[in-house]
Design a protein around this motif. Sequence first.
Motif, PDB file in Angstrom:
ATOM      1  N   ALA A 175      34.382  20.650  45.241  1.00 54.67           N
ATOM      2  CA  ALA A 175      34.864  20.821  43.873  1.00 54.67           C
ATOM      3  C   ALA A 175      33.761  21.354  42.953  1.00 54.67           C
ATOM      4  CB  ALA A 175      35.390  19.492  43.341  1.00 54.67           C
ATOM      5  N   LEU A 176      32.569  20.824  43.104  1.00 56.53           N
ATOM      6  CA  LEU A 176      31.452  21.274  42.274  1.00 56.53           C
ATOM      7  C   LEU A 176      31.154  22.754  42.507  1.00 56.53           C
ATOM      8  CD1 LEU A 176      29.119  18.173  42.593  1.00 56.53           C
ATOM      9  CD2 LEU A 176      29.982  19.114  40.428  1.00 56.53           C
ATOM     10  N   GLY A 177      31.119  23.154  43.767  1.00 54.84           N
ATOM     11  CA  GLY A 177      30.856  24.565  44.074  1.00 54.84           C
ATOM     12  C   GLY A 177      31.916  25.482  43.500  1.00 54.84           C
ATOM     13  N   MET A 180      31.562  25.732  39.707  1.00 58.47           N
ATOM     14  CA  MET A 180      30.455  26.615  39.335  1.00 58.47           C
ATOM     15  C   MET A 180      30.854  28.077  39.477  1.00 58.47           C
ATOM     16  SD  MET A 180      27.321  24.561  41.169  1.00 58.47           S
ATOM     17  CE  MET A 180      27.020  22.825  40.816  1.00 58.47           C
ATOM     18  N   LEU A 181      31.456  28.430  40.614  1.00 55.95           N
ATOM     19  CA  LEU A 181      31.879  29.814  40.830  1.00 55.95           C
ATOM     20  C   LEU A 181      32.860  30.269  39.761  1.00 55.95           C
ATOM     21  CD1 LEU A 181      32.521  30.357  44.664  1.00 55.95           C
ATOM     22  CD2 LEU A 181      30.827  31.507  43.234  1.00 55.95           C
ATOM     23  N   ASP A 182      33.864  29.458  39.502  1.00 58.55           N
ATOM     24  CA  ASP A 182      34.881  29.824  38.515  1.00 58.55           C
ATOM     25  C   ASP A 182      34.278  30.022  37.137  1.00 58.55           C
ATOM     26  OD1 ASP A 182      36.769  29.713  40.487  1.00 58.55           O
ATOM     27  OD2 ASP A 182      37.705  27.847  39.817  1.00 58.55           O
ATOM     28  N   THR A 183      33.361  29.144  36.757  1.00 59.60           N
ATOM     29  CA  THR A 183      32.742  29.248  35.435  1.00 59.60           C
ATOM     30  C   THR A 183      31.909  30.523  35.314  1.00 59.60           C
ATOM     31  OG1 THR A 183      32.669  26.829  35.250  1.00 59.60           O
ATOM     32  CG2 THR A 183      31.232  28.084  33.773  1.00 59.60           C
ATOM     33  N   TYR A 190      29.705  37.206  36.070  1.00 58.45           N
ATOM     34  CA  TYR A 190      29.092  37.408  37.384  1.00 58.45           C
ATOM     35  C   TYR A 190      30.175  37.765  38.395  1.00 58.45           C
ATOM     36  CZ  TYR A 190      24.696  35.479  35.662  1.00 58.45           C
ATOM     37  OH  TYR A 190      23.543  35.280  34.967  1.00 58.45           O
ATOM     38  N   SER A 191      29.857  38.662  39.295  1.00 60.71           N
ATOM     39  CA  SER A 191      30.799  39.099  40.314  1.00 60.71           C
ATOM     40  C   SER A 191      30.632  38.237  41.568  1.00 60.71           C
ATOM     41  CB  SER A 191      30.548  40.571  40.665  1.00 60.71           C
ATOM     42  OG  SER A 191      31.379  40.984  41.728  1.00 60.71           O
ATOM     43  N   GLU A 192      31.709  37.566  41.972  1.00 58.17           N
ATOM     44  CA  GLU A 192      31.623  36.708  43.155  1.00 58.17           C
ATOM     45  C   GLU A 192      31.349  37.555  44.392  1.00 58.17           C
ATOM     46  OE1 GLU A 192      34.182  33.333  45.625  1.00 58.17           O
ATOM     47  OE2 GLU A 192      34.895  34.040  43.661  1.00 58.17           O
ATOM     48  N   LYS A 281      24.268  25.951  47.569  1.00 58.37           N
ATOM     49  CA  LYS A 281      23.763  26.341  46.251  1.00 58.37           C
ATOM     50  C   LYS A 281      24.590  27.492  45.702  1.00 58.37           C
ATOM     51  CE  LYS A 281      19.316  27.616  45.810  1.00 58.37           C
ATOM     52  NZ  LYS A 281      19.001  28.886  45.100  1.00 58.37           N
ATOM     53  N   CYS A 282      24.824  27.443  44.405  1.00 56.45           N
ATOM     54  CA  CYS A 282      25.468  28.542  43.693  1.00 56.45           C
ATOM     55  C   CYS A 282      24.352  29.371  43.066  1.00 56.45           C
ATOM     56  CB  CYS A 282      26.421  27.995  42.637  1.00 56.45           C
ATOM     57  SG  CYS A 282      27.421  29.263  41.838  1.00 56.45           S
ATOM     58  N   GLU A 283      24.176  30.583  43.562  1.00 58.79           N
ATOM     59  CA  GLU A 283      23.034  31.411  43.169  1.00 58.79           C
ATOM     60  C   GLU A 283      23.460  32.550  42.245  1.00 58.79           C
ATOM     61  OE1 GLU A 283      18.880  32.448  43.272  1.00 58.79           O
ATOM     62  OE2 GLU A 283      20.010  30.664  43.852  1.00 58.79           O
ATOM     63  N   LEU A 284      22.690  32.749  41.185  1.00 59.57           N
ATOM     64  CA  LEU A 284      22.905  33.835  40.235  1.00 59.57           C
ATOM     65  C   LEU A 284      21.802  34.877  40.401  1.00 59.57           C
ATOM     66  CD1 LEU A 284      23.516  31.635  37.057  1.00 59.57           C
ATOM     67  CD2 LEU A 284      25.255  32.541  38.613  1.00 59.57           C
ATOM     68  N   VAL A 285      22.174  36.149  40.433  1.00 60.48           N
ATOM     69  CA  VAL A 285      21.198  37.241  40.507  1.00 60.48           C
ATOM     70  C   VAL A 285      21.620  38.336  39.538  1.00 60.48           C
ATOM     71  CG1 VAL A 285      20.416  39.185  41.942  1.00 60.48           C
ATOM     72  CG2 VAL A 285      20.309  36.864  42.835  1.00 60.48           C
ATOM     73  N   SER A 286      20.650  38.845  38.793  1.00 59.97           N
ATOM     74  CA  SER A 286      20.894  39.967  37.876  1.00 59.97           C
ATOM     75  C   SER A 286      19.920  41.103  38.183  1.00 59.97           C
ATOM     76  CB  SER A 286      20.711  39.535  36.419  1.00 59.97           C
ATOM     77  OG  SER A 286      21.663  38.568  36.041  1.00 59.97           O
ATOM     78  N   VAL A 287      20.428  42.320  38.089  1.00 58.61           N
ATOM     79  CA  VAL A 287      19.615  43.530  38.226  1.00 58.61           C
ATOM     80  C   VAL A 287      19.789  44.304  36.930  1.00 58.61           C
ATOM     81  CG1 VAL A 287      19.192  45.616  39.582  1.00 58.61           C
ATOM     82  CG2 VAL A 287      20.059  43.553  40.713  1.00 58.61           C
TER      83      VAL A 287
END
Length: 420
Positions: A175-177, A180-183, A190-192, A281-287
């Motif tokens: 549920a937590l994962g 996080m993804l939905d938010t 962010y693109s899944e 882990k829910c990871e965020l990356v930006s370029v």
Amino acid sequence: MHDLKALRADPAAFYAALARRGLSPVGQKLVAEDEQRRAALVALQNAQATRKNLAKEIGLGKRNKEDTSALEAKAVELRDEIGVLEERSESIQRGIDDVLKSLPNQLDVSVPDGRTEDDNVVVHTRGEIREFSFEPKQHFELGEALGQMDFPTAGKLSGTRFVVLRGALARLERALGQFMLDTHTSEFGYSETSVPLLVNDEAMYGTDKLPKFAEDSFRTEDGRWLIPTAEVPLTASVMGDILPADALPIRMVALSQCFRSEAGSAGRDVRGMLRQHQFTKCELVSVVKPEDSDAEHERMTQAAEAILERLGIAFRRLLLCAGDTGFGAAKTYDLEAWLPGQGAWREISSCSNTRAFQARRMAARYRTEEGPAFVNTLNGSGLAVGRTMIAVMETYQNEDGSITVPDVLHPYMGGITRIG
């Protein structure tokens, strides 16, 4: 890695930047070696040009039936000389590259001086630390009493630093994962992205995990690596690319399993789920373009903070000092959650701006009017799922050992509002 042109222009500044991390001066040495390399290249180019002209003389002499033995002997000498010069320039270049590969990123000017985590600066603290009418327990005490957190079985299967989750706790992790993804996809743009869990040397090197952190990762027999974080495949997805300027910013998020050997952590956090060989882990990356990276760093960190705020977890943001900032980062914010069972703040997210450090290593660029330029890359946990679950369990525990499910997770828990 690092810009040799900038180093040649101001070696003292390069040295001063590394000195902030407590490293010995190497700027002058690198400049001297680079001068030797460039001198060897000039000599090589001159020798090659001379040999080319000599070849023309030999060809002309043979057509005129002249004796070219002396010229041919000189050509052989030049061939041997060229071989030596090639090896010399390549050897010097390898030496320079080896040093540059070992050097961390230069720190942002806003990073405070300091040597240890005690020198990190608290930027702000959010949320209220819950007061208990009873002695709060740690997550593993709660989980084991519920019969839903099983370390002995995990040990039988895989050894230490693994866990088997069952029933509602397994559902809570999922549920937590998903929350996080939905938010991050619906609210922060962010693109899944679903990524491979095995990557090659180039992806690990490009994201600064090799060669320095090889012992912290697991390697397969066929030479690939289990990802220590989805940062690696997400960031390396632009490796070798020249992106259109209008394609930026690129924002990606992945929920994945992560694998770390935890080398050097013997005796630390041996009980419970804080330090595992395998975790979600829910990871965020930006370029982004260089001029946008500071704002993007703040934006990413706020996205990670939003998860904690909506879960009702007390947390604080830290600006890491020079001595505690990671190898590839120019600047890092850590988010620490309050764990009532431990009575301590513990890291739950780390958001870093690497500027062009990773982009140089993996040749990731974008088009500008002046020609291709390096992008800036950022990465952050949004959040570490296991540690977030620990914070939820310890914050929302009840005296009878049950755990109240935060309201925001109710849609993901299939009607479960209380565990136990």
